[in-house]
Design a protein around this motif. Sequence first.
Motif, PDB file in Angstrom:
ATOM      1  N   LEU A  11       1.062  -1.315   0.007  1.00  0.00           N
ATOM      2  CA  LEU A  11       0.006   0.014   0.069  1.00  0.00           C
ATOM      3  C   LEU A  11       0.711   1.227   0.185  1.00  0.00           C
ATOM      4  CD1 LEU A  11      -2.891  -1.099   2.551  1.00  0.00           C
ATOM      5  CD2 LEU A  11      -2.924  -0.752  -0.092  1.00  0.00           C
ATOM      6  N   LYS A  12       1.908   1.287   0.475  1.00  0.00           N
ATOM      7  CA  LYS A  12       3.128   2.480   0.473  1.00  0.00           C
ATOM      8  C   LYS A  12       3.567   2.570  -0.783  1.00  0.00           C
ATOM      9  CE  LYS A  12       4.488   2.119   5.477  1.00  0.00           C
ATOM     10  NZ  LYS A  12       5.745   1.885   6.361  1.00  0.00           N
ATOM     11  N   LEU A  62      -4.255   5.025   4.572  1.00  0.00           N
ATOM     12  CA  LEU A  62      -3.342   4.514   4.974  1.00  0.00           C
ATOM     13  C   LEU A  62      -2.774   4.755   6.296  1.00  0.00           C
ATOM     14  CD1 LEU A  62      -0.937   2.509   3.859  1.00  0.00           C
ATOM     15  CD2 LEU A  62       0.271   4.155   2.761  1.00  0.00           C
ATOM     16  N   ASN A  63      -2.435   5.918   6.673  1.00  0.00           N
ATOM     17  CA  ASN A  63      -2.322   6.226   8.054  1.00  0.00           C
ATOM     18  C   ASN A  63      -2.642   5.574   9.181  1.00  0.00           C
ATOM     19  OD1 ASN A  63      -0.052   7.954   6.952  1.00  0.00           O
ATOM     20  ND2 ASN A  63      -1.525   9.658   7.293  1.00  0.00           N
ATOM     21  N   ILE A  68      -2.662   0.979  13.150  1.00  0.00           N
ATOM     22  CA  ILE A  68      -3.390  -0.404  13.590  1.00  0.00           C
ATOM     23  C   ILE A  68      -2.125  -1.341  13.545  1.00  0.00           C
ATOM     24  CG2 ILE A  68      -4.836  -2.187  12.823  1.00  0.00           C
ATOM     25  CD1 ILE A  68      -6.763  -0.148  11.765  1.00  0.00           C
ATOM     26  N   TYR A  69      -1.339  -1.429  12.375  1.00  0.00           N
ATOM     27  CA  TYR A  69      -0.260  -2.420  12.642  1.00  0.00           C
ATOM     28  C   TYR A  69       0.648  -2.413  13.667  1.00  0.00           C
ATOM     29  CZ  TYR A  69       3.685  -4.966  10.713  1.00  0.00           C
ATOM     30  OH  TYR A  69       4.829  -5.937  10.683  1.00  0.00           O
ATOM     31  N   ARG A  70       1.047  -1.063  13.910  1.00  0.00           N
ATOM     32  CA  ARG A  70       2.005  -0.634  15.072  1.00  0.00           C
ATOM     33  C   ARG A  70       1.238  -1.185  16.498  1.00  0.00           C
ATOM     34  NH1 ARG A  70       2.585   2.927  18.946  1.00  0.00           N
ATOM     35  NH2 ARG A  70       0.913   3.929  18.294  1.00  0.00           N
ATOM     36  N   LYS A  71       0.130  -0.950  16.612  1.00  0.00           N
ATOM     37  CA  LYS A  71      -0.427  -1.381  17.807  1.00  0.00           C
ATOM     38  C   LYS A  71      -0.572  -2.804  17.904  1.00  0.00           C
ATOM     39  CE  LYS A  71      -3.621   2.586  18.694  1.00  0.00           C
ATOM     40  NZ  LYS A  71      -4.743   3.168  18.664  1.00  0.00           N
ATOM     41  N   GLN A  72      -0.868  -3.468  16.817  1.00  0.00           N
ATOM     42  CA  GLN A  72      -0.749  -4.965  16.723  1.00  0.00           C
ATOM     43  C   GLN A  72       0.882  -5.530  16.840  1.00  0.00           C
ATOM     44  OE1 GLN A  72      -1.663  -6.159  12.757  1.00  0.00           O
ATOM     45  NE2 GLN A  72      -4.098  -6.023  13.302  1.00  0.00           N
ATOM     46  N   MET A  73       1.590  -4.968  16.543  1.00  0.00           N
ATOM     47  CA  MET A  73       3.030  -5.320  16.951  1.00  0.00           C
ATOM     48  C   MET A  73       3.291  -5.009  18.205  1.00  0.00           C
ATOM     49  SD  MET A  73       4.347  -6.787  14.436  1.00  0.00           S
ATOM     50  CE  MET A  73       2.733  -7.478  13.995  1.00  0.00           C
TER      51      MET A  73
END
Length: 92
Positions: A11-12, A62-63, A68-73
Motif C-alpha cells: 500500500l505504501k 493508509l495512516n 493499527i499495524y503498529r498497535k498489533q506489533m
Amino acid sequence: MKVTKERLSYLKQAQYVQRLAEPYIRKGKLPLWKIHTKFVIEEAPVSLNTFRKMLKEDVSHLNEKIEIYRKQMEEQHDREVEKKRRKRIRSK
C-alpha cells in the motif's frame, strides 16, 4: 482486522506510484502505459499490470492502517514479554 507487513508495504508503494502518476493522469493526454514507461518505472520499478492495480488501490486511510499495524506489533511484543516473564517465574 489483521494488517500484515507485506500488505502495508504494498500500500505504501501504491501510494507512491499514485503520487507519481497523478499529475499526468489528471491532464488526461497520455495513456497509462506511456505514463508507466516514461515517468513511473524509473522511480518505482513495477510491471504495467501491477501499476494498473496500484492505481485502483484505496490508500486514503493508509495512516490509520499503519497505526493499527503498529498497535498489533506492540500487543504481540507485550504478550511475548509476559510469556517470558511467566516462564522465568515458573522456572525459579
